[in-house]
Design a protein around this motif. Structure first.
Motif, PDB file in Angstrom:
ATOM      1  N   HIS A 117       0.853  -1.192   0.000  1.00 36.38           N
ATOM      2  CA  HIS A 117       0.000   0.000   0.000  1.00 36.38           C
ATOM      3  C   HIS A 117       0.885   1.237   0.000  1.00 36.38           C
ATOM      4  CE1 HIS A 117       0.766  -0.597   4.333  1.00 36.38           C
ATOM      5  NE2 HIS A 117       0.590   0.712   4.455  1.00 36.38           N
ATOM      6  N   ILE A 118       0.272   2.348  -0.348  1.00 34.66           N
ATOM      7  CA  ILE A 118       1.012   3.607  -0.459  1.00 34.66           C
ATOM      8  C   ILE A 118       1.107   4.273   0.911  1.00 34.66           C
ATOM      9  CG2 ILE A 118       1.021   5.920  -1.507  1.00 34.66           C
ATOM     10  CD1 ILE A 118       1.476   3.697  -3.550  1.00 34.66           C
ATOM     11  N   ILE A 119       2.325   4.676   1.238  1.00 33.82           N
ATOM     12  CA  ILE A 119       2.559   5.446   2.469  1.00 33.82           C
ATOM     13  C   ILE A 119       2.549   6.939   2.167  1.00 33.82           C
ATOM     14  CG2 ILE A 119       4.270   5.973   4.264  1.00 33.82           C
ATOM     15  CD1 ILE A 119       3.161   3.266   4.658  1.00 33.82           C
ATOM     16  N   GLU A 120       3.148   7.293   1.030  1.00 31.77           N
ATOM     17  CA  GLU A 120       3.297   8.723   0.702  1.00 31.77           C
ATOM     18  C   GLU A 120       3.424   8.889  -0.809  1.00 31.77           C
ATOM     19  OE1 GLU A 120       6.762  10.454   2.562  1.00 31.77           O
ATOM     20  OE2 GLU A 120       6.665  12.254   1.333  1.00 31.77           O
ATOM     21  N   GLN A 121       2.733   9.860  -1.347  1.00 35.13           N
ATOM     22  CA  GLN A 121       2.905  10.289  -2.753  1.00 35.13           C
ATOM     23  C   GLN A 121       3.158  11.783  -2.702  1.00 35.13           C
ATOM     24  OE1 GLN A 121      -0.951   8.823  -4.205  1.00 35.13           O
ATOM     25  NE2 GLN A 121       0.077   8.056  -6.023  1.00 35.13           N
ATOM     26  N   LYS A 122       4.372  12.184  -2.986  1.00 34.72           N
ATOM     27  CA  LYS A 122       4.705  13.606  -2.899  1.00 34.72           C
ATOM     28  C   LYS A 122       5.662  13.964  -4.019  1.00 34.72           C
ATOM     29  CE  LYS A 122       7.523  16.346  -0.155  1.00 34.72           C
ATOM     30  NZ  LYS A 122       8.492  16.240   0.912  1.00 34.72           N
ATOM     31  N   GLY A 123       5.223  14.821  -4.928  1.00 39.98           N
ATOM     32  CA  GLY A 123       6.087  15.178  -6.042  1.00 39.98           C
ATOM     33  C   GLY A 123       6.466  13.941  -6.833  1.00 39.98           C
ATOM     34  N   LYS A 124       7.761  13.797  -7.117  1.00 40.09           N
ATOM     35  CA  LYS A 124       8.196  12.643  -7.901  1.00 40.09           C
ATOM     36  C   LYS A 124       8.507  11.427  -7.024  1.00 40.09           C
ATOM     37  CE  LYS A 124      13.023  14.192  -8.257  1.00 40.09           C
ATOM     38  NZ  LYS A 124      14.097  14.623  -9.165  1.00 40.09           N
ATOM     39  N   LYS A 125       8.305  11.577  -5.696  1.00 47.76           N
ATOM     40  CA  LYS A 125       8.627  10.481  -4.769  1.00 47.76           C
ATOM     41  C   LYS A 125       7.366   9.771  -4.284  1.00 47.76           C
ATOM     42  CE  LYS A 125       9.858  11.190  -0.348  1.00 47.76           C
ATOM     43  NZ  LYS A 125      10.710  11.541   0.813  1.00 47.76           N
ATOM     44  N   THR A 126       7.404   8.437  -4.301  1.00 46.85           N
ATOM     45  CA  THR A 126       6.339   7.626  -3.703  1.00 46.85           C
ATOM     46  C   THR A 126       6.971   6.614  -2.757  1.00 46.85           C
ATOM     47  OG1 THR A 126       4.853   7.841  -5.608  1.00 46.85           O
ATOM     48  CG2 THR A 126       4.477   5.966  -4.155  1.00 46.85           C
TER      49      THR A 126
END
Ligand SMILES: CCCCCCCCCCCCCCCC(=O)SCCNC(=O)CCNC(=O)[C@H](O)C(C)(C)COP(=O)(O)OP(=O)(O)OC[C@H]1O[C@@H](n2cnc3c(N)ncnc32)[C@H](O)[C@@H]1OP(=O)(O)O
Length: 150
Positions: A117-126
Protein backbone atom coordinates in the motif's frame (compact mmCIF):
# COMPACT_ATOMS: atom_id res chain seq x y z
CA UNK A 1 -9.14 -6.61 -8.44
CA UNK A 2 -8.13 -5.67 -12.02
CA UNK A 3 -7.64 -8.49 -14.52
CA UNK A 4 -4.51 -6.89 -15.93
CA UNK A 5 -1.36 -6.38 -13.89
CA UNK A 6 0.32 -2.99 -14.19
CA UNK A 7 3.47 -4.62 -15.63
CA UNK A 8 1.46 -5.98 -18.55
CA UNK A 9 1.15 -2.41 -19.79
CA UNK A 10 4.96 -2.07 -19.96
CA UNK A 11 6.41 -2.60 -23.44
CA UNK A 12 9.74 -2.37 -25.28
CA UNK A 13 12.63 -1.12 -23.13
CA UNK A 14 10.29 -1.07 -20.13
CA UNK A 15 9.51 -4.79 -20.40
CA UNK A 16 13.00 -6.24 -19.99
CA UNK A 17 13.41 -5.86 -16.22
CA UNK A 18 14.73 -9.02 -14.49
CA UNK A 19 12.11 -8.61 -11.79
CA UNK A 20 8.98 -7.75 -13.76
CA UNK A 21 9.65 -7.53 -17.49
CA UNK A 22 7.29 -9.64 -19.57
CA UNK A 23 10.00 -9.89 -22.26
CA UNK A 24 12.64 -11.26 -19.87
CA UNK A 25 12.37 -15.03 -20.18
CA UNK A 26 14.84 -15.53 -17.29
CA UNK A 27 13.11 -13.02 -15.01
CA UNK A 28 10.82 -13.36 -12.01
CA UNK A 29 7.70 -12.07 -13.80
CA UNK A 30 6.45 -10.01 -10.86
CA UNK A 31 2.86 -8.93 -11.47
CA UNK A 32 1.08 -6.27 -9.42
CA UNK A 33 -2.71 -6.17 -9.26
CA UNK A 34 -3.77 -2.79 -7.85
CA UNK A 35 -7.32 -2.40 -6.55
CA UNK A 36 -7.07 1.26 -5.59
CA UNK A 37 -6.03 0.48 -2.04
CA UNK A 38 -3.73 -2.52 -2.14
CA UNK A 39 -1.35 -4.12 -4.60
CA UNK A 40 -1.36 -7.91 -4.57
CA UNK A 41 1.05 -10.45 -6.03
CA UNK A 42 1.37 -14.21 -5.53
CA UNK A 43 4.62 -16.06 -6.13
CA UNK A 44 5.51 -19.74 -5.80
CA UNK A 45 9.24 -20.22 -5.12
CA UNK A 46 10.94 -22.96 -7.11
CA UNK A 47 13.45 -25.44 -5.65
CA UNK A 48 16.36 -23.30 -6.88
CA UNK A 49 15.08 -20.24 -4.97
CA UNK A 50 16.33 -21.68 -1.69
CA UNK A 51 18.84 -20.29 0.83
CA UNK A 52 19.16 -23.43 2.94
CA UNK A 53 16.90 -26.45 3.42
CA UNK A 54 13.27 -25.42 3.62
CA UNK A 55 13.91 -21.67 3.52
CA UNK A 56 13.48 -19.13 0.70
CA UNK A 57 16.51 -17.04 -0.34
CA UNK A 58 16.34 -13.53 1.13
CA UNK A 59 17.72 -11.82 -1.97
CA UNK A 60 14.83 -13.22 -3.98
CA UNK A 61 12.43 -11.80 -1.41
CA UNK A 62 14.06 -8.38 -1.76
CA UNK A 63 13.64 -8.58 -5.55
CA UNK A 64 9.95 -9.46 -5.22
CA UNK A 65 9.44 -6.48 -2.90
CA UNK A 66 11.37 -4.22 -5.28
CA UNK A 67 9.33 -4.78 -8.42
CA UNK A 68 5.99 -5.24 -6.69
CA UNK A 69 6.37 -1.95 -4.82
CA UNK A 70 7.54 -0.08 -7.92
CA UNK A 71 4.55 -1.54 -9.78
CA UNK A 72 2.35 -0.31 -6.95
CA UNK A 73 3.84 3.19 -7.24
CA UNK A 74 3.20 3.23 -11.00
CA UNK A 75 -0.39 2.01 -10.67
CA UNK A 76 -1.18 4.49 -7.89
CA UNK A 77 0.32 7.34 -9.92
CA UNK A 78 -1.98 6.60 -12.89
CA UNK A 79 -4.92 6.51 -10.52
CA UNK A 80 -3.92 9.81 -8.91
CA UNK A 81 -3.81 11.42 -12.37
CA UNK A 82 -7.20 9.92 -13.23
CA UNK A 83 -5.80 8.09 -16.25
CA UNK A 84 -6.02 4.46 -17.38
CA UNK A 85 -2.90 2.41 -16.60
CA UNK A 86 -0.39 2.45 -19.45
CA UNK A 87 -1.85 5.56 -21.09
CA UNK A 88 0.48 8.24 -22.47
CA UNK A 89 2.50 9.94 -21.19
CA UNK A 90 4.01 6.80 -19.73
CA UNK A 91 4.57 6.71 -15.98
CA UNK A 92 7.65 4.84 -14.75
CA UNK A 93 9.43 4.75 -11.40
CA UNK A 94 12.90 3.59 -10.36
CA UNK A 95 13.97 2.37 -6.94
CA UNK A 96 15.90 4.83 -4.78
CA UNK A 97 15.73 2.85 -1.55
CA UNK A 98 14.68 -0.67 -0.56
CA UNK A 99 14.55 -1.64 3.10
CA UNK A 100 13.67 -5.22 4.06
CA UNK A 101 12.97 -6.74 7.47
CA UNK A 102 13.17 -10.53 7.57
CA UNK A 103 10.81 -11.44 10.41
CA UNK A 104 11.06 -15.21 10.30
CA UNK A 105 12.27 -17.87 7.83
CA UNK A 106 10.10 -17.89 4.72
CA UNK A 107 9.15 -21.51 4.08
CA UNK A 108 9.69 -23.26 0.78
CA UNK A 109 6.65 -25.09 -0.57
CA UNK A 110 4.09 -22.39 0.17
CA UNK A 111 2.64 -19.78 -2.14
CA UNK A 112 3.86 -16.35 -1.05
CA UNK A 113 1.50 -13.38 -0.96
CA UNK A 114 2.76 -9.81 -1.20
CA UNK A 115 0.38 -7.03 -0.21
CA UNK A 116 1.44 -3.41 -0.68
CA UNK A 117 0.00 0.00 0.00
CA UNK A 118 1.01 3.61 -0.46
CA UNK A 119 2.56 5.45 2.47
CA UNK A 120 3.30 8.72 0.70
CA UNK A 121 2.91 10.29 -2.75
CA UNK A 122 4.70 13.61 -2.90
CA UNK A 123 6.09 15.18 -6.04
CA UNK A 124 8.20 12.64 -7.90
CA UNK A 125 8.63 10.48 -4.77
CA UNK A 126 6.34 7.63 -3.70
CA UNK A 127 6.89 5.52 -0.59
CA UNK A 128 5.36 2.04 -0.61
CA UNK A 129 5.07 -0.45 2.25
CA UNK A 130 4.65 -4.18 1.67
CA UNK A 131 4.24 -7.41 3.63
CA UNK A 132 5.16 -10.87 2.39
CA UNK A 133 3.19 -13.72 3.95
CA UNK A 134 3.29 -17.50 3.70
CA UNK A 135 0.28 -19.46 4.90
CA UNK A 136 -1.17 -16.20 6.27
CA UNK A 137 1.92 -15.62 8.44
CA UNK A 138 3.99 -12.48 7.77
CA UNK A 139 7.59 -13.49 7.07
CA UNK A 140 9.07 -10.20 5.85
CA UNK A 141 8.11 -6.61 5.27
CA UNK A 142 9.63 -3.78 3.29
CA UNK A 143 9.54 -0.11 2.53
CA UNK A 144 10.47 1.12 -0.94
CA UNK A 145 11.16 4.67 -2.06
CA UNK A 146 10.33 5.03 -5.75
CA UNK A 147 11.26 8.07 -7.82
CA UNK A 148 9.36 8.95 -10.97
CA UNK A 149 11.61 8.50 -14.01
CA UNK A 150 9.11 9.31 -16.76
C1 LIG B 1 14.25 5.15 -20.40
C2 LIG B 1 14.41 5.96 -19.16
C3 LIG B 1 13.41 5.66 -18.12
C4 LIG B 1 13.58 4.28 -17.53
C5 LIG B 1 12.57 4.07 -16.50
C6 LIG B 1 12.71 2.76 -15.81
C7 LIG B 1 11.93 1.70 -16.54
C8 LIG B 1 11.83 0.49 -15.69
C9 LIG B 1 10.73 -0.36 -16.18
C10 LIG B 1 10.41 -1.46 -15.29
C11 LIG B 1 10.30 -1.09 -13.88
C12 LIG B 1 11.38 -1.73 -13.16
C13 LIG B 1 11.34 -1.51 -11.73
C14 LIG B 1 12.54 -2.08 -11.13
C15 LIG B 1 13.09 -1.19 -10.14
C16 LIG B 1 14.58 -1.05 -10.37
O1 LIG B 1 15.32 -1.96 -10.22
S1 LIG B 1 15.14 0.47 -10.90
C17 LIG B 1 16.92 0.21 -10.94
C18 LIG B 1 17.56 0.52 -9.63
N1 LIG B 1 17.48 1.94 -9.33
C19 LIG B 1 18.31 2.81 -9.95
O2 LIG B 1 19.13 2.47 -10.76
C20 LIG B 1 18.15 4.24 -9.52
C21 LIG B 1 19.52 4.95 -9.37
N2 LIG B 1 19.38 6.23 -8.71
C22 LIG B 1 19.00 7.32 -9.39
O3 LIG B 1 18.88 7.30 -10.62
C23 LIG B 1 18.75 8.58 -8.62
O4 LIG B 1 19.45 8.54 -7.39
C24 LIG B 1 17.23 8.75 -8.32
C25 LIG B 1 16.67 7.53 -7.58
C26 LIG B 1 16.48 8.93 -9.64
C27 LIG B 1 17.00 9.96 -7.43
O5 LIG B 1 17.75 11.03 -7.94
P1 LIG B 1 17.12 12.50 -8.04
O6 LIG B 1 16.05 12.50 -9.07
O7 LIG B 1 18.23 13.45 -8.19
O8 LIG B 1 16.45 12.62 -6.63
P2 LIG B 1 16.33 13.93 -5.75
O9 LIG B 1 15.66 15.01 -6.56
O10 LIG B 1 17.64 14.21 -5.10
O11 LIG B 1 15.32 13.42 -4.62
C28 LIG B 1 13.93 13.30 -4.87
C29 LIG B 1 13.31 12.78 -3.60
O12 LIG B 1 13.69 11.40 -3.43
C30 LIG B 1 14.37 11.22 -2.20
N3 LIG B 1 15.45 10.27 -2.40
C31 LIG B 1 16.37 10.26 -3.38
N4 LIG B 1 17.19 9.22 -3.23
C32 LIG B 1 16.79 8.57 -2.12
C33 LIG B 1 17.25 7.42 -1.44
N5 LIG B 1 18.30 6.72 -1.87
N6 LIG B 1 16.61 7.04 -0.33
C34 LIG B 1 15.54 7.72 0.13
N7 LIG B 1 15.03 8.81 -0.49
C35 LIG B 1 15.67 9.23 -1.59
C36 LIG B 1 14.90 12.61 -1.82
O13 LIG B 1 15.10 12.73 -0.43
C37 LIG B 1 13.80 13.50 -2.34
O14 LIG B 1 12.73 13.49 -1.41
P3 LIG B 1 11.86 14.84 -1.10
O15 LIG B 1 12.88 15.87 -0.68
O16 LIG B 1 11.19 15.19 -2.42
O17 LIG B 1 10.92 14.45 -0.02
Amino acid sequence: MPLTAIQDYFTGDHAICYGCGSDNAHGLQVRTYWDGQYGTFHFSPQDYHTAFPGVVYGGLIASLFDCHCIGTAVAAAYEKEGRPPGSDPLIMYVTANLNVNYLRPTPMGSELMLKSHIIEQKGKKTVVACTLSADDTPCANATVVGIRAT
